[in-house]
Motif scaffolding. Structure first.
Motif, short mmCIF file in Angstrom:
data_model
loop_
_atom_site.label_atom_id
_atom_site.label_comp_id
_atom_site.label_asym_id
_atom_site.label_seq_id
_atom_site.Cartn_x
_atom_site.Cartn_y
_atom_site.Cartn_z
N LEU A 88 0.68 -1.19 0.19
CA LEU A 88 0.01 0.00 -0.10
C LEU A 88 0.92 1.29 -0.03
CD1 LEU A 88 0.03 1.45 3.03
CD2 LEU A 88 -1.63 -0.46 3.58
N ILE A 89 2.24 1.37 0.28
CA ILE A 89 3.06 2.42 -0.10
C ILE A 89 3.11 3.02 -0.96
CG2 ILE A 89 4.15 2.25 2.46
CD1 ILE A 89 6.59 1.16 0.87
N THR A 90 2.97 1.85 -2.11
CA THR A 90 3.16 2.47 -3.41
C THR A 90 1.81 3.18 -3.88
OG1 THR A 90 4.11 0.29 -4.07
CG2 THR A 90 3.18 1.33 -5.74
N ASP A 91 0.88 2.96 -3.47
CA ASP A 91 -0.43 3.61 -3.50
C ASP A 91 -0.43 5.20 -2.98
OD1 ASP A 91 -2.31 1.86 -5.13
OD2 ASP A 91 -1.88 0.71 -3.48
N ILE A 92 0.19 5.05 -1.72
CA ILE A 92 0.31 6.37 -1.04
C ILE A 92 1.33 7.25 -1.76
CG2 ILE A 92 1.19 7.63 1.03
CD1 ILE A 92 0.31 5.37 2.66
N MET A 131 -11.96 10.32 0.99
CA MET A 131 -11.52 8.50 0.83
C MET A 131 -10.24 8.47 1.46
SD MET A 131 -13.08 7.87 -2.94
CE MET A 131 -12.57 6.18 -3.16
N VAL A 132 -9.27 9.31 1.20
CA VAL A 132 -8.06 9.15 1.40
C VAL A 132 -7.90 9.23 2.70
CG1 VAL A 132 -5.70 10.10 1.20
CG2 VAL A 132 -6.86 10.01 -1.10
N LEU A 133 -8.45 10.24 3.29
CA LEU A 133 -8.48 10.27 5.03
C LEU A 133 -8.95 9.23 5.54
CD1 LEU A 133 -9.53 13.98 5.11
CD2 LEU A 133 -7.40 13.09 5.90
N LYS A 134 -9.96 8.43 4.86
CA LYS A 134 -10.83 7.21 5.51
C LYS A 134 -9.83 6.10 5.27
CE LYS A 134 -15.41 8.77 5.23
NZ LYS A 134 -16.80 8.53 4.37
N TYR A 191 -6.75 12.82 -12.65
CA TYR A 191 -5.93 12.64 -11.61
C TYR A 191 -6.91 12.40 -10.32
CZ TYR A 191 -2.13 14.09 -14.41
OH TYR A 191 -1.05 14.13 -15.31
N PHE A 192 -8.07 13.14 -10.24
CA PHE A 192 -8.91 12.99 -9.08
C PHE A 192 -9.15 11.55 -8.99
CE2 PHE A 192 -10.49 17.64 -9.00
CZ PHE A 192 -9.33 17.99 -8.24
N GLU A 193 -9.53 10.92 -10.44
CA GLU A 193 -10.18 9.59 -10.36
C GLU A 193 -9.34 8.53 -9.98
OE1 GLU A 193 -12.78 6.99 -13.70
OE2 GLU A 193 -10.75 8.04 -14.32
N ARG A 194 -7.94 9.14 -10.34
CA ARG A 194 -6.98 7.98 -9.95
C ARG A 194 -6.47 7.92 -8.54
NH1 ARG A 194 -2.74 9.44 -15.08
NH2 ARG A 194 -3.93 8.45 -16.52
N VAL A 195 -6.67 9.15 -8.10
CA VAL A 195 -6.42 9.14 -6.38
C VAL A 195 -7.50 8.29 -5.72
CG1 VAL A 195 -6.60 10.49 -4.37
CG2 VAL A 195 -5.34 11.66 -6.39
N GLY A 196 -8.78 8.51 -6.10
CA GLY A 196 -9.88 7.59 -5.70
C GLY A 196 -9.45 5.98 -5.94
N ASP A 197 -8.96 5.87 -7.23
CA ASP A 197 -8.67 4.35 -7.19
C ASP A 197 -7.49 3.91 -6.31
OD1 ASP A 197 -10.11 4.14 -9.26
OD2 ASP A 197 -8.78 4.32 -10.87
N ASN A 201 -7.50 1.13 -3.45
CA ASN A 201 -6.43 -0.05 -3.32
C ASN A 201 -5.89 -0.14 -2.00
OD1 ASN A 201 -6.62 -0.35 -6.15
ND2 ASN A 201 -4.63 0.54 -6.62
N ILE A 202 -5.60 0.88 -1.36
CA ILE A 202 -5.28 1.13 0.20
C ILE A 202 -6.26 0.32 0.95
CG2 ILE A 202 -4.80 2.66 2.39
CD1 ILE A 202 -3.78 4.92 0.31
#
Length: 220
Positions: A88-92, A131-134, A191-197, A201-202
């Protein structure tokens, strides 16, 4: 000091390192979103500079995790935790990259924005930030239920992205949006959509850490 206590300490240190990496990535994302919404070029440039911090932390955490596996030889849930962290650090790190990408796109936009398009991108930004915060909260607390709510929220991002594409297409047909703005806003939305993805993943790796399943497949 027993081997078990040493392992628990190292796992806690690993979690704290990931928490710090996530904090910086989230801060960059927030600042990147503000720069985009406010056309703040100085803030955008600072976000781009800060991305290197996230990259360096990813490398250090990966080394930290591999050292734990080699030295402590964790098993069962502990091994799932370290393995999940490595994934998951790759996704961060990618979230940090996209924060920088969003900031870079801001530098190509003018002060004048299409007021019928911006509310959609603003709504997307609010959802992905949540989503990222959660997802990070779920990681710190190992909360499987919270992780699953992140996955569910991704549908909203996809729906808004589709709405945005349709809206921009209509605005272009009517010659009511500058083509340059249309291109860069669509890129930012992507890019927003990818951040959501990546938040999803996390969340999926958190579920793996808690019960050994990944995308509904039992791994161990």
């Amino acid at each position: 000091m027993t081997a078990r206590i040493t392992l628990e300490q190292e796992l806690q240190e690993l979690k704290q390192s990931v928490k710090e990496m996530a904090r910086i990535a989230i801060e960059n994302l927030k600042e990147g979103l503000i720069a985009f919404k406010q056309n703040d070029f100085d803030k955008a440039k600072q976000v781009m500079k800060n991305d290197e911090l996230v990259d360096n932390l990813e490398e250090n955490i990966a080394k930290q995790a591999i050292k734990i596996i080699w030295k402590e030889q964790p098993v069962a849930k502990d091994l799932r935790f370290v393995t999940g962290i490595l994934k998951l650090i790759t996704d961060i790190e990618r979230i940090g990259d996209h924060a920088s990408d969003i900031a870079e796109m801001t530098l190509h936009l003018t002060q004048t924005r299409n007021n019928r398009v911006m509310p959609i991108t603003t709504q997307m930004a609010e959802i992905i930030e949540s989503m990222v915060l959660k997802s990070i909260d779920a990681l710190i607390t190992l909360d499987e239920h919270l992780a699953r709510t992140v996955i569910d929220e991704d549908d909203q991002v996809d729906e808004l992205f589709s709405r945005l594409i349709y809206k921009i297409t209509e605005e272009l047909k009517k010659d009511e949006i500058d083509p340059n703005e249309a291109i860069y806003v669509m890129m930012v939305a992507k890019y927003f959509e990818r951040v959501g993805d990546h938040a999803v993943n996390i969340a999926e790796w958190i579920i793996f850490i808690t019960n050994g399943t990944h995308k509904n497949n039992q791994i161990f």
